[in-house]
Scaffold this motif. Structure first.
Motif, PDB file in Angstrom:
ATOM      1  N   MET A   1       0.842  -1.184   0.000  1.00 38.91           N
ATOM      2  CA  MET A   1       0.000   0.000   0.000  1.00 38.91           C
ATOM      3  C   MET A   1       0.886   1.245   0.000  1.00 38.91           C
ATOM      4  O   MET A   1       1.868   1.325   0.724  1.00 38.91           O
ATOM      5  N   GLU A   2       0.495   2.207  -0.810  1.00 39.06           N
ATOM      6  CA  GLU A   2       1.193   3.486  -0.891  1.00 39.06           C
ATOM      7  C   GLU A   2       0.256   4.583  -0.381  1.00 39.06           C
ATOM      8  O   GLU A   2      -0.923   4.610  -0.731  1.00 39.06           O
ATOM      9  N   VAL A   3       0.786   5.489   0.437  1.00 36.28           N
ATOM     10  CA  VAL A   3       0.045   6.666   0.882  1.00 36.28           C
ATOM     11  C   VAL A   3       0.753   7.862   0.260  1.00 36.28           C
ATOM     12  O   VAL A   3       1.957   8.038   0.432  1.00 36.28           O
ATOM     13  N   ARG A   4      -0.017   8.678  -0.484  1.00 35.69           N
ATOM     14  CA  ARG A   4       0.571   9.792  -1.218  1.00 35.69           C
ATOM     15  C   ARG A   4      -0.453  10.914  -1.393  1.00 35.69           C
ATOM     16  O   ARG A   4      -1.634  10.723  -1.135  1.00 35.69           O
ATOM     17  N   LYS A   5       0.030  12.058  -1.857  1.00 34.38           N
ATOM     18  CA  LYS A   5      -0.869  13.153  -2.191  1.00 34.38           C
ATOM     19  C   LYS A   5      -1.752  12.707  -3.355  1.00 34.38           C
ATOM     20  O   LYS A   5      -1.318  11.971  -4.244  1.00 34.38           O
ATOM     21  N   ALA A   6      -2.984  13.148  -3.334  1.00 29.28           N
ATOM     22  CA  ALA A   6      -3.932  12.791  -4.388  1.00 29.28           C
ATOM     23  C   ALA A   6      -3.540  13.464  -5.697  1.00 29.28           C
ATOM     24  O   ALA A   6      -2.952  14.545  -5.708  1.00 29.28           O
ATOM     25  N   ALA A   7      -3.909  12.808  -6.788  1.00 28.01           N
ATOM     26  CA  ALA A   7      -3.691  13.336  -8.136  1.00 28.01           C
ATOM     27  C   ALA A   7      -5.044  13.478  -8.824  1.00 28.01           C
ATOM     28  O   ALA A   7      -6.041  12.868  -8.398  1.00 28.01           O
ATOM     29  N   SER A   8      -5.075  14.235  -9.886  1.00 26.14           N
ATOM     30  CA  SER A   8      -6.340  14.450 -10.596  1.00 26.14           C
ATOM     31  C   SER A   8      -6.955  13.145 -11.086  1.00 26.14           C
ATOM     32  O   SER A   8      -8.177  13.027 -11.161  1.00 26.14           O
ATOM     33  N   THR A   9      -6.133  12.163 -11.370  1.00 26.64           N
ATOM     34  CA  THR A   9      -6.646  10.867 -11.824  1.00 26.64           C
ATOM     35  C   THR A   9      -7.329  10.082 -10.701  1.00 26.64           C
ATOM     36  O   THR A   9      -8.004   9.092 -10.974  1.00 26.64           O
ATOM     37  N   ASP A  10      -7.186  10.527  -9.461  1.00 28.98           N
ATOM     38  CA  ASP A  10      -7.801   9.851  -8.313  1.00 28.98           C
ATOM     39  C   ASP A  10      -9.193  10.385  -7.973  1.00 28.98           C
ATOM     40  O   ASP A  10      -9.915   9.770  -7.190  1.00 28.98           O
ATOM     41  N   VAL A  11      -9.569  11.531  -8.527  1.00 24.22           N
ATOM     42  CA  VAL A  11     -10.749  12.259  -8.067  1.00 24.22           C
ATOM     43  C   VAL A  11     -12.030  11.428  -8.140  1.00 24.22           C
ATOM     44  O   VAL A  11     -12.805  11.392  -7.174  1.00 24.22           O
ATOM     45  N   GLU A  12     -12.288  10.756  -9.242  1.00 26.01           N
ATOM     46  CA  GLU A  12     -13.539   9.989  -9.345  1.00 26.01           C
ATOM     47  C   GLU A  12     -13.589   8.870  -8.313  1.00 26.01           C
ATOM     48  O   GLU A  12     -14.623   8.651  -7.679  1.00 26.01           O
ATOM     49  N   SER A  13     -12.486   8.175  -8.111  1.00 28.16           N
ATOM     50  CA  SER A  13     -12.439   7.110  -7.102  1.00 28.16           C
ATOM     51  C   SER A  13     -12.616   7.669  -5.703  1.00 28.16           C
ATOM     52  O   SER A  13     -13.292   7.072  -4.853  1.00 28.16           O
ATOM     53  N   MET A  14     -12.010   8.826  -5.431  1.00 25.40           N
ATOM     54  CA  MET A  14     -12.160   9.478  -4.133  1.00 25.40           C
ATOM     55  C   MET A  14     -13.624   9.810  -3.886  1.00 25.40           C
ATOM     56  O   MET A  14     -14.157   9.532  -2.800  1.00 25.40           O
ATOM     57  N   GLN A  15     -14.270  10.392  -4.878  1.00 21.13           N
ATOM     58  CA  GLN A  15     -15.662  10.803  -4.735  1.00 21.13           C
ATOM     59  C   GLN A  15     -16.562   9.595  -4.500  1.00 21.13           C
ATOM     60  O   GLN A  15     -17.449   9.623  -3.638  1.00 21.13           O
ATOM     61  N   GLN A  16     -16.341   8.514  -5.218  1.00 21.59           N
ATOM     62  CA  GLN A  16     -17.152   7.302  -5.044  1.00 21.59           C
ATOM     63  C   GLN A  16     -16.976   6.716  -3.646  1.00 21.59           C
ATOM     64  O   GLN A  16     -17.950   6.291  -3.016  1.00 21.59           O
ATOM     65  N   LEU A  17     -15.747   6.707  -3.156  1.00 19.35           N
ATOM     66  CA  LEU A  17     -15.480   6.174  -1.817  1.00 19.35           C
ATOM     67  C   LEU A  17     -16.161   7.032  -0.751  1.00 19.35           C
ATOM     68  O   LEU A  17     -16.837   6.510   0.145  1.00 19.35           O
ATOM     69  N   ILE A  18     -16.031   8.330  -0.850  1.00 21.51           N
ATOM     70  CA  ILE A  18     -16.669   9.242   0.105  1.00 21.51           C
ATOM     71  C   ILE A  18     -18.186   9.103   0.037  1.00 21.51           C
ATOM     72  O   ILE A  18     -18.871   9.069   1.065  1.00 21.51           O
ATOM     73  N   GLN A  19     -18.731   8.991  -1.162  1.00 21.68           N
ATOM     74  CA  GLN A  19     -20.184   8.927  -1.348  1.00 21.68           C
ATOM     75  C   GLN A  19     -20.800   7.701  -0.686  1.00 21.68           C
ATOM     76  O   GLN A  19     -21.925   7.768  -0.181  1.00 21.68           O
ATOM     77  N   GLN A  20     -20.063   6.589  -0.648  1.00 25.53           N
ATOM     78  CA  GLN A  20     -20.572   5.382   0.035  1.00 25.53           C
ATOM     79  C   GLN A  20     -20.963   5.694   1.475  1.00 25.53           C
ATOM     80  O   GLN A  20     -21.980   5.207   1.975  1.00 25.53           O
ATOM     81  N   PHE A  21     -20.146   6.481   2.137  1.00 25.90           N
ATOM     82  CA  PHE A  21     -20.390   6.798   3.544  1.00 25.90           C
ATOM     83  C   PHE A  21     -21.358   7.967   3.691  1.00 25.90           C
ATOM     84  O   PHE A  21     -22.109   8.035   4.652  1.00 25.90           O
ATOM     85  N   ALA A  22     -21.360   8.877   2.741  1.00 26.48           N
ATOM     86  CA  ALA A  22     -22.316   9.986   2.758  1.00 26.48           C
ATOM     87  C   ALA A  22     -23.733   9.458   2.565  1.00 26.48           C
ATOM     88  O   ALA A  22     -24.674   9.957   3.187  1.00 26.48           O
ATOM     89  N   ASP A  23     -23.882   8.436   1.743  1.00 23.60           N
ATOM     90  CA  ASP A  23     -25.207   7.870   1.481  1.00 23.60           C
ATOM     91  C   ASP A  23     -25.874   7.317   2.737  1.00 23.60           C
ATOM     92  O   ASP A  23     -27.097   7.262   2.816  1.00 23.60           O
ATOM     93  N   VAL A  24     -25.076   6.912   3.717  1.00 22.80           N
ATOM     94  CA  VAL A  24     -25.641   6.375   4.964  1.00 22.80           C
ATOM     95  C   VAL A  24     -25.507   7.367   6.125  1.00 22.80           C
ATOM     96  O   VAL A  24     -25.671   6.993   7.285  1.00 22.80           O
ATOM     97  N   GLY A  25     -25.191   8.623   5.809  1.00 22.89           N
ATOM     98  CA  GLY A  25     -25.164   9.678   6.811  1.00 22.89           C
ATOM     99  C   GLY A  25     -23.949   9.704   7.713  1.00 22.89           C
ATOM    100  O   GLY A  25     -23.968  10.362   8.745  1.00 22.89           O
ATOM    101  N   LEU A  26     -22.867   9.024   7.331  1.00 20.24           N
ATOM    102  CA  LEU A  26     -21.678   8.999   8.177  1.00 20.24           C
ATOM    103  C   LEU A  26     -20.687  10.108   7.861  1.00 20.24           C
ATOM    104  O   LEU A  26     -19.730  10.312   8.597  1.00 20.24           O
ATOM    105  N   MET A  27     -20.910  10.804   6.757  1.00 25.47           N
ATOM    106  CA  MET A  27     -20.074  11.953   6.419  1.00 25.47           C
ATOM    107  C   MET A  27     -20.819  12.807   5.407  1.00 25.47           C
ATOM    108  O   MET A  27     -21.820  12.372   4.847  1.00 25.47           O
TER     109      MET A  27
END
Length: 163
Positions: A1-27
């Motif tokens: 696993m690599e931890v790094r600054k986000a890149a523009s190519t990561d944005v859609e995946s980031m949004q989908q991951l965040i949305q999973q938790f937003a959909d259930v009211g956790l963020m």
């Protein structure tokens, strides 16, 4: 696993991951536009080319930054992904000389393991009036405010007292 600054190519995946938790009211949800506008603030955890964790460090004031939108893919919960992302953001705050790192969270146990401490939300005027005021949960917020004191905290407190 690599931890790094986000890149523009990561944005859609980031949004989908965040949305999973937003959909259930956790963020709160984040739009693609919002993620793009604040891309420089975000860090991702990547494994086999897939974003499995995300969070942002948003500087609120000279003495306070906030970890926002922390999300970890469900299939890797409990494997240290969130810890590594948060530790990366704490190091970033320390590099910037920021003495306190805030999280508004439902996951108090997770943050306690990382040496965050519960504080009163009312003690955070920069946060409350800058961002929380516009949140739909403002009048009935049930998140817990927690703060991590970086290596710069004692020096900053001494500076404030000397003034």
């Amino acid at each position: 696993m690599e931890v790094r600054k986000a890149a523009s190519t990561d944005v859609e995946s980031m949004q989908q991951l965040i949305q999973q938790f937003a959909d259930v009211g956790l963020m709160l949800p984040r739009t693609i536009k919002s993620l793009c506008e604040h891309l420089q603030c975000f860090t991702v955890a990547v494994e086999d080319g897939q974003v499995i964790g995300v969070a942002g460090l948003h500087v609120l004031w000279k003495d306070l930054a906030e970890i926002r939108s922390l999300a970890v893919a469900p299939h890797v919960h409990g494997k240290g992904v969130g810890r590594k992302v948060v530790e990366h953001l704490i190091r970033e705050a320390e590099h910037l000389g920021i003495p306190q790192v805030l999280s508004l969270t439902y996951q108090t146990g997770f943050f306690e393991k990382l040496n965050f401490h519960v504080i009163r939300k009312e003690s955070l005027p920069h946060k409350v009036w800058k961002d929380c005021f516009y949140c739909k949960k403002f009048y009935h917020c049930d998140e817990v405010a927690m703060v991590y004191y970086t290596q710069h905290y004692e020096a900053f407190q001494a500076f404030k007292e000397a003034r």
